[in-house]
Design a protein around this motif. Structure first.
Motif, PDB file in Angstrom:
ATOM      1  N   LEU A  21     -12.191  46.514  13.842  1.00  0.00           N
ATOM      2  CA  LEU A  21     -11.935  47.168  15.125  1.00  0.00           C
ATOM      3  C   LEU A  21     -13.236  47.712  15.681  1.00  0.00           C
ATOM      4  O   LEU A  21     -13.963  48.421  14.979  1.00  0.00           O
ATOM      5  CB  LEU A  21     -10.932  48.326  14.945  1.00  0.00           C
ATOM      6  CG  LEU A  21      -9.560  47.983  14.369  1.00  0.00           C
ATOM      7  CD1 LEU A  21      -8.900  49.233  13.816  1.00  0.00           C
ATOM      8  CD2 LEU A  21      -8.688  47.346  15.441  1.00  0.00           C
ATOM      9  N   GLU A  22     -13.550  47.375  16.914  1.00  0.00           N
ATOM     10  CA  GLU A  22     -14.711  47.966  17.590  1.00  0.00           C
ATOM     11  C   GLU A  22     -14.349  49.394  17.974  1.00  0.00           C
ATOM     12  O   GLU A  22     -13.328  49.638  18.638  1.00  0.00           O
ATOM     13  CB  GLU A  22     -15.057  47.174  18.841  1.00  0.00           C
ATOM     14  CG  GLU A  22     -16.278  47.668  19.570  1.00  0.00           C
ATOM     15  CD  GLU A  22     -17.548  46.934  19.164  1.00  0.00           C
ATOM     16  OE1 GLU A  22     -18.633  47.489  19.386  1.00  0.00           O
ATOM     17  OE2 GLU A  22     -17.447  45.823  18.611  1.00  0.00           O
ATOM     18  N   VAL A  23     -15.144  50.338  17.555  1.00  0.00           N
ATOM     19  CA  VAL A  23     -14.803  51.738  17.776  1.00  0.00           C
ATOM     20  C   VAL A  23     -14.859  52.098  19.256  1.00  0.00           C
ATOM     21  O   VAL A  23     -13.910  52.647  19.813  1.00  0.00           O
ATOM     22  CB  VAL A  23     -15.741  52.658  16.953  1.00  0.00           C
ATOM     23  CG1 VAL A  23     -15.508  54.119  17.319  1.00  0.00           C
ATOM     24  CG2 VAL A  23     -15.511  52.445  15.459  1.00  0.00           C
ATOM     25  N   ASP A  24     -15.983  51.822  19.896  1.00  0.00           N
ATOM     26  CA  ASP A  24     -16.142  52.154  21.318  1.00  0.00           C
ATOM     27  C   ASP A  24     -17.210  51.237  21.907  1.00  0.00           C
ATOM     28  O   ASP A  24     -18.396  51.399  21.602  1.00  0.00           O
ATOM     29  CB  ASP A  24     -16.545  53.633  21.463  1.00  0.00           C
ATOM     30  CG  ASP A  24     -16.619  54.081  22.916  1.00  0.00           C
ATOM     31  OD1 ASP A  24     -16.619  53.220  23.814  1.00  0.00           O
ATOM     32  OD2 ASP A  24     -16.700  55.308  23.145  1.00  0.00           O
ATOM     33  N   PRO A  25     -16.834  50.298  22.761  1.00  0.00           N
ATOM     34  CA  PRO A  25     -17.807  49.344  23.322  1.00  0.00           C
ATOM     35  C   PRO A  25     -18.856  49.991  24.207  1.00  0.00           C
ATOM     36  O   PRO A  25     -19.870  49.360  24.520  1.00  0.00           O
ATOM     37  CB  PRO A  25     -16.928  48.370  24.123  1.00  0.00           C
ATOM     38  CG  PRO A  25     -15.673  49.129  24.394  1.00  0.00           C
ATOM     39  CD  PRO A  25     -15.469  50.035  23.234  1.00  0.00           C
ATOM     40  N   ASP A  26     -18.664  51.215  24.614  1.00  0.00           N
ATOM     41  CA  ASP A  26     -19.633  51.891  25.481  1.00  0.00           C
ATOM     42  C   ASP A  26     -20.767  52.556  24.718  1.00  0.00           C
ATOM     43  O   ASP A  26     -21.720  53.061  25.335  1.00  0.00           O
ATOM     44  CB  ASP A  26     -18.918  52.939  26.347  1.00  0.00           C
ATOM     45  CG  ASP A  26     -17.951  52.298  27.342  1.00  0.00           C
ATOM     46  OD1 ASP A  26     -18.226  51.167  27.786  1.00  0.00           O
ATOM     47  OD2 ASP A  26     -16.925  52.932  27.663  1.00  0.00           O
ATOM     48  N   LEU A  27     -20.694  52.605  23.394  1.00  0.00           N
ATOM     49  CA  LEU A  27     -21.753  53.242  22.606  1.00  0.00           C
ATOM     50  C   LEU A  27     -22.995  52.352  22.576  1.00  0.00           C
ATOM     51  O   LEU A  27     -22.897  51.116  22.534  1.00  0.00           O
ATOM     52  CB  LEU A  27     -21.272  53.489  21.174  1.00  0.00           C
ATOM     53  CG  LEU A  27     -20.144  54.519  20.980  1.00  0.00           C
ATOM     54  CD1 LEU A  27     -19.748  54.586  19.512  1.00  0.00           C
ATOM     55  CD2 LEU A  27     -20.567  55.889  21.481  1.00  0.00           C
ATOM     56  N   ASP A  28     -24.172  52.961  22.576  1.00  0.00           N
ATOM     57  CA  ASP A  28     -25.424  52.195  22.494  1.00  0.00           C
ATOM     58  C   ASP A  28     -25.591  51.556  21.122  1.00  0.00           C
ATOM     59  O   ASP A  28     -26.248  50.515  20.994  1.00  0.00           O
ATOM     60  CB  ASP A  28     -26.612  53.096  22.810  1.00  0.00           C
ATOM     61  CG  ASP A  28     -26.644  53.517  24.275  1.00  0.00           C
ATOM     62  OD1 ASP A  28     -26.945  52.663  25.124  1.00  0.00           O
ATOM     63  OD2 ASP A  28     -26.346  54.700  24.558  1.00  0.00           O
ATOM     64  N   LEU A  29     -25.023  52.166  20.102  1.00  0.00           N
ATOM     65  CA  LEU A  29     -25.019  51.596  18.756  1.00  0.00           C
ATOM     66  C   LEU A  29     -23.608  51.088  18.463  1.00  0.00           C
ATOM     67  O   LEU A  29     -22.644  51.859  18.508  1.00  0.00           O
ATOM     68  CB  LEU A  29     -25.418  52.649  17.712  1.00  0.00           C
ATOM     69  CG  LEU A  29     -25.355  52.206  16.247  1.00  0.00           C
ATOM     70  CD1 LEU A  29     -26.420  51.145  15.962  1.00  0.00           C
ATOM     71  CD2 LEU A  29     -25.517  53.418  15.311  1.00  0.00           C
ATOM     72  N   GLU A 101     -23.104  61.170  20.944  1.00  0.00           N
ATOM     73  CA  GLU A 101     -23.945  62.135  21.646  1.00  0.00           C
ATOM     74  C   GLU A 101     -25.345  61.589  21.911  1.00  0.00           C
ATOM     75  O   GLU A 101     -26.169  62.271  22.535  1.00  0.00           O
ATOM     76  CB  GLU A 101     -24.040  63.423  20.822  1.00  0.00           C
ATOM     77  CG  GLU A 101     -22.703  64.132  20.630  1.00  0.00           C
ATOM     78  CD  GLU A 101     -22.800  65.287  19.646  1.00  0.00           C
ATOM     79  OE1 GLU A 101     -23.896  65.455  19.044  1.00  0.00           O
ATOM     80  OE2 GLU A 101     -21.813  66.020  19.478  1.00  0.00           O
ATOM     81  N   THR A 102     -25.635  60.382  21.432  1.00  0.00           N
ATOM     82  CA  THR A 102     -26.972  59.809  21.593  1.00  0.00           C
ATOM     83  C   THR A 102     -27.006  58.855  22.793  1.00  0.00           C
ATOM     84  O   THR A 102     -25.969  58.434  23.302  1.00  0.00           O
ATOM     85  CB  THR A 102     -27.397  59.054  20.323  1.00  0.00           C
ATOM     86  OG1 THR A 102     -26.502  57.942  20.114  1.00  0.00           O
ATOM     87  CG2 THR A 102     -27.332  59.978  19.119  1.00  0.00           C
ATOM     88  N   SER A 103     -28.238  58.492  23.217  1.00  0.00           N
ATOM     89  CA  SER A 103     -28.375  57.664  24.417  1.00  0.00           C
ATOM     90  C   SER A 103     -29.200  56.409  24.184  1.00  0.00           C
ATOM     91  O   SER A 103     -29.665  55.778  25.136  1.00  0.00           O
ATOM     92  CB  SER A 103     -29.006  58.486  25.550  1.00  0.00           C
ATOM     93  OG  SER A 103     -30.257  59.023  25.135  1.00  0.00           O
ATOM     94  N   SER A 104     -29.411  56.042  22.914  1.00  0.00           N
ATOM     95  CA  SER A 104     -30.111  54.796  22.613  1.00  0.00           C
ATOM     96  C   SER A 104     -29.692  54.315  21.232  1.00  0.00           C
ATOM     97  O   SER A 104     -29.146  55.080  20.427  1.00  0.00           O
ATOM     98  CB  SER A 104     -31.627  54.990  22.663  1.00  0.00           C
ATOM     99  OG  SER A 104     -32.068  55.781  21.567  1.00  0.00           O
ATOM    100  N   GLU A 105     -29.973  53.037  20.971  1.00  0.00           N
ATOM    101  CA  GLU A 105     -29.626  52.483  19.666  1.00  0.00           C
ATOM    102  C   GLU A 105     -30.398  53.178  18.557  1.00  0.00           C
ATOM    103  O   GLU A 105     -29.846  53.478  17.482  1.00  0.00           O
ATOM    104  CB  GLU A 105     -29.931  50.985  19.671  1.00  0.00           C
ATOM    105  CG  GLU A 105     -29.448  50.266  18.420  1.00  0.00           C
ATOM    106  CD  GLU A 105     -29.762  48.785  18.472  1.00  0.00           C
ATOM    107  OE1 GLU A 105     -28.809  47.992  18.661  1.00  0.00           O
ATOM    108  OE2 GLU A 105     -30.952  48.419  18.332  1.00  0.00           O
ATOM    109  N   ALA A 106     -31.676  53.446  18.801  1.00  0.00           N
ATOM    110  CA  ALA A 106     -32.504  54.108  17.794  1.00  0.00           C
ATOM    111  C   ALA A 106     -31.979  55.506  17.474  1.00  0.00           C
ATOM    112  O   ALA A 106     -31.893  55.912  16.310  1.00  0.00           O
ATOM    113  CB  ALA A 106     -33.953  54.181  18.269  1.00  0.00           C
ATOM    114  N   GLN A 107     -31.613  56.248  18.518  1.00  0.00           N
ATOM    115  CA  GLN A 107     -31.058  57.579  18.301  1.00  0.00           C
ATOM    116  C   GLN A 107     -29.721  57.491  17.558  1.00  0.00           C
ATOM    117  O   GLN A 107     -29.415  58.324  16.701  1.00  0.00           O
ATOM    118  CB  GLN A 107     -30.865  58.288  19.636  1.00  0.00           C
ATOM    119  CG  GLN A 107     -32.160  58.679  20.340  1.00  0.00           C
ATOM    120  CD  GLN A 107     -31.904  59.332  21.694  1.00  0.00           C
ATOM    121  OE1 GLN A 107     -30.759  59.502  22.107  1.00  0.00           O
ATOM    122  NE2 GLN A 107     -32.982  59.684  22.393  1.00  0.00           N
ATOM    123  N   GLY A 108     -28.944  56.471  17.901  1.00  0.00           N
ATOM    124  CA  GLY A 108     -27.650  56.288  17.238  1.00  0.00           C
ATOM    125  C   GLY A 108     -27.806  56.034  15.756  1.00  0.00           C
ATOM    126  O   GLY A 108     -27.071  56.594  14.927  1.00  0.00           O
TER     127      GLY A 108
END
Length: 333
Positions: A21-29, A101-108
């Motif tokens: 299951l994809e948790v949330d498609p809107d997440l950067d990670l 709460e993050t805004s990039s893949e690296a932060q995620g």
């Protein structure tokens, strides 16, 4: 993690059906939860960046792989111990909250790793949590002397107040205006006792100090007279309740020892008390005192041969224990 996804995931876990299951498609990670081919709960991140491999526990398998289809990296957590399913799901929900709460893949990815580390640190049990066999024998001896021997001749209120061993005092029992008692619990065939510091047998000129040597052997459950620490604590609980003494004092001391009375290992640890000797630390008693040590030397430990201590043996009646009840202050009534 949204409730619908979590509910679907838990249903798949319960049915042990392979599902992702994809948790949330809107997440950067990208985060995916589900169950693997064996029906085991799994949670992973998918990223273009190579993640670090966090440490967790033996209950969770942590793997990092690179997909051939697109070169992306998968950091996969797989639960191996089904009894921790609820905790595992909570951990993953915490990771989702942090990543959201993050805004990039690296932060995620950084939030993912940090979340795992936070939980690992929180749940890691200290190595000293469970008492060793000899430390447990020592606690058994203190409880047996204090609450099976000194009580009822001395009130349990006096004994509980005097029990200072758990607080790292020099002697296990320190009665104000009365005796100091250090308890040494050994096997019945022991030939010596261990003194942990130069202060343990040190006393002021007007103080009386006694060493109480308890013989307590390891025993089987069915051995007549064998007792456990939980059994002694249950007996102490009843004595405190009958005397109207707050049980919080006992709880406080067990907390200092980091003793978990619900740990099943202590219920299986039986000791058979076979004897007790009282030795008075008179002026000629062999010992090391602080005044004997050169400057800079301290925490000296040494042993004493029990055979050489026979001249100092005394009767229980010579301890000079207080017998009167402590006065109850008005705010305790």
């Amino acid at each position: 993690m949204s409730n619908p996804i979590e509910a679907t995931w838990l249903s798949a876990i319960e049915q042990r059906l392979p599902k992702t299951l994809e948790v949330d498609p809107d997440l950067d990670l990208r985060l995916v939860c589900g169950t693997d081919q064996a029906g085991q709960p799994m949670f992973c991140s998918i990223s273009s960046l190579k993640p670090a491999i966090p440490e967790l526990s033996d209950a969770v398998d942590v793997t990092r792989t690179q997909r051939s289809i697109d070169g992306h990296w998968v950091l996969l957590l797989t639960l191996k111990a089904p009894r921790f399913t609820d905790v595992f799901v909570q951990l993953c929900a915490h990771i989702v909250d942090r990543v959201s709460e993050t805004s990039s893949e690296a932060q995620g990815l950084a939030a993912f790793i940090a979340s795992v580390e936070e939980w690992r640190t929180l749940l890691r049990a200290p190595a000293s949590q469970r008492l060793s066999l000899e430390a447990a024998r020592g606690l058994f001896g203190e409880l047996w002397v204090g609450f099976s021997n000194l009580v009822p001749d001395c009130s349990i209120r006096h004994v509980m107040d005097a029990w200072r061993g758990p607080f790292q005092s020099d002697q296990d029992f320190q009665f104000p205006g009365g005796p100091l008692i250090e308890v040494k619990t050994v096997h019945s065939h022991a030939r010596r006792i261990q003194i942990s510091s130069e202060n343990q047998l040190n006393r002021l000129p007007d103080e009386r100090l006694f060493v109480c040597v308890v013989a307590a052997d390891d025993a089987m459950t069915e051995t007549p007279g064998a007792l456990t620490i939980p059994a002694l604590l249950d007996r102490t609980d009843r004595l405190l309740q009958d005397a109207g003494v707050a049980q919080s004092e006992l709880v406080k001391r067990l907390a200092e020892l980091r003793f978990d009375r619900t740990d099943d290992v202590y219920a299986d640890m039986h000791f058979l008390p076979t004897g007790v000797r009282y030795l008075e630390v008179a002026e000629s008693f062999p010992r090391i005192e602080p005044s004997m040590l050169p400057a800079g030397v301290n925490r000296v430990s040494y042993s004493l041969d029990l055979a050489d201590l026979a001249p100092f043996e005394c009767d229980y009646s010579q301890l000079g224990l207080p017998t009167a009840e402590l006065k109850v202050s008005s705010n305790e009534s």
